[in-house]
Design an enzyme around this catalytic site. Structure first.
Site, short mmCIF file in Angstrom:
data_model
loop_
_atom_site.label_atom_id
_atom_site.label_comp_id
_atom_site.label_asym_id
_atom_site.label_seq_id
_atom_site.Cartn_x
_atom_site.Cartn_y
_atom_site.Cartn_z
NE ARG A 1 20.81 67.81 42.96
CZ ARG A 1 21.27 67.44 44.15
NH1 ARG A 1 20.64 67.85 45.24
NH2 ARG A 1 22.34 66.68 44.26
CE1 TYR B 1 21.99 69.83 48.35
CE2 TYR B 1 24.13 68.76 48.11
CZ TYR B 1 22.75 68.70 48.06
OH TYR B 1 22.13 67.53 47.74
CG HIS C 1 14.14 69.34 49.23
ND1 HIS C 1 14.73 68.30 49.90
CD2 HIS C 1 12.82 69.05 49.15
CE1 HIS C 1 13.80 67.42 50.21
NE2 HIS C 1 12.63 67.84 49.77
NE ARG D 1 25.53 67.15 50.99
CZ ARG D 1 24.24 66.77 51.02
NH1 ARG D 1 23.38 67.37 51.83
NH2 ARG D 1 23.82 65.80 50.25
CG ASN E 1 16.60 69.42 53.65
OD1 ASN E 1 16.35 68.36 53.08
ND2 ASN E 1 17.51 70.27 53.21
CB ALA F 1 19.41 60.89 51.13
CD GLU G 1 9.76 67.05 51.36
OE1 GLU G 1 9.10 66.18 51.96
OE2 GLU G 1 10.10 66.94 50.17
N PRO H 1 20.33 63.77 57.04
CG PRO H 1 20.23 61.74 55.89
CD PRO H 1 19.41 62.66 56.74
CG ASN H 2 25.32 63.34 54.07
OD1 ASN H 2 26.37 63.07 54.65
ND2 ASN H 2 24.59 62.42 53.46
NE ARG I 1 20.18 64.15 44.03
CZ ARG I 1 20.86 63.66 45.06
NH1 ARG I 1 20.34 63.67 46.27
NH2 ARG I 1 22.09 63.19 44.90
C1 DQA Z 1 18.43 67.90 49.65
C2 DQA Z 1 18.16 67.17 48.33
C3 DQA Z 1 18.27 65.66 48.51
O1 DQA Z 1 18.02 65.01 47.28
C4 DQA Z 1 19.68 65.31 48.98
O2 DQA Z 1 19.76 63.93 49.22
C5 DQA Z 1 20.12 66.10 50.15
C6 DQA Z 1 19.77 67.51 50.24
C7 DQA Z 1 18.43 69.43 49.48
O3 DQA Z 1 18.36 70.12 50.49
O4 DQA Z 1 18.55 69.94 48.36
O5 DQA Z 1 20.86 65.61 50.99
O6 DQA Z 1 17.40 67.57 50.56
#
Ligand code: DQA
Length: 141
Positions: free
Chosen positions: A107, A23, A100, A18, A74, A77, A98, A10-11, A111
């Site tokens: 952070r 990011y 990020h 964002r 990735n 959240a 995985e 998501p996102n 997280r």
């Molecule tokens: C993320 C880190 C997560 O905590 C966050 O919710 C994201 C992006 C990252 O790529 O840094 O949406 O996975």
């Protein structure tokens, strides 16, 4: 030729809009183009998927069973609380890395812990787009 599935949660499709101080300014399209270019250089085939829905991500993983050599994920959240994604990764037992974009360990405290990492061979955090390239390279090898 090895086949690698790249899943973004998501996102991630909101990159470039964002929280750019966290990011960066690159868009999701930029990320996809970057991953495709890296895959070409590594001579691996990539398939890119993104979803804002936990169940859809579970289905992406299930559908990959016996079809791909590795997964780069990735979970965004969902990283921090999705037992469903953890279980799906365990079920298919495909080597998974995985990734990020941000360094989740520096952070907010919520997280710091990854639920999904327990089903992954490695976690790469805080390298931005390069984290995906590194993950592809590791799986390609
Ligand atoms: C993320 C880190 C997560 O905590 C966050 O919710 C994201 C992006 C990252 O790529 O840094 O949406 O996975």
């Amino acid at each position: 030729m090895k086949k690698i599935l790249v899943i973004n949660g998501p996102n991630i499709n909101m990159l470039g809009i964002r929280e750019t101080s966290i990011y960066g300014g690159g868009t999701y399209q930029d990320l996809c183009d970057y991953i495709k270019k890296e895959a070409q250089e590594l001579q691996v085939e990539v398939e890119l998927k993104q979803s804002n829905y936990e169940g859809e991500i579970v289905t992406f993983i299930q559908d990959a069973y016996k079809k791909v050599d590795g997964i780069v994920i990735n979970p965004a959240a969902y990283t921090h609380y999705s037992i469903a994604i953890l279980d799906a990764l365990k079920a298919v037992s495909i080597p998974t890395i995985e990734v990020h974009l941000s360094d989740i360990h520096s952070r907010e405290e919520f997280r710091h812990h990854s639920v999904t990492a327990a089903a992954c061979v490695e976690q790469i955090s805080g390298l931005g787009f390069e984290g995906y390239a590194l993950a592809l390279k590791k799986i390609a090898e």
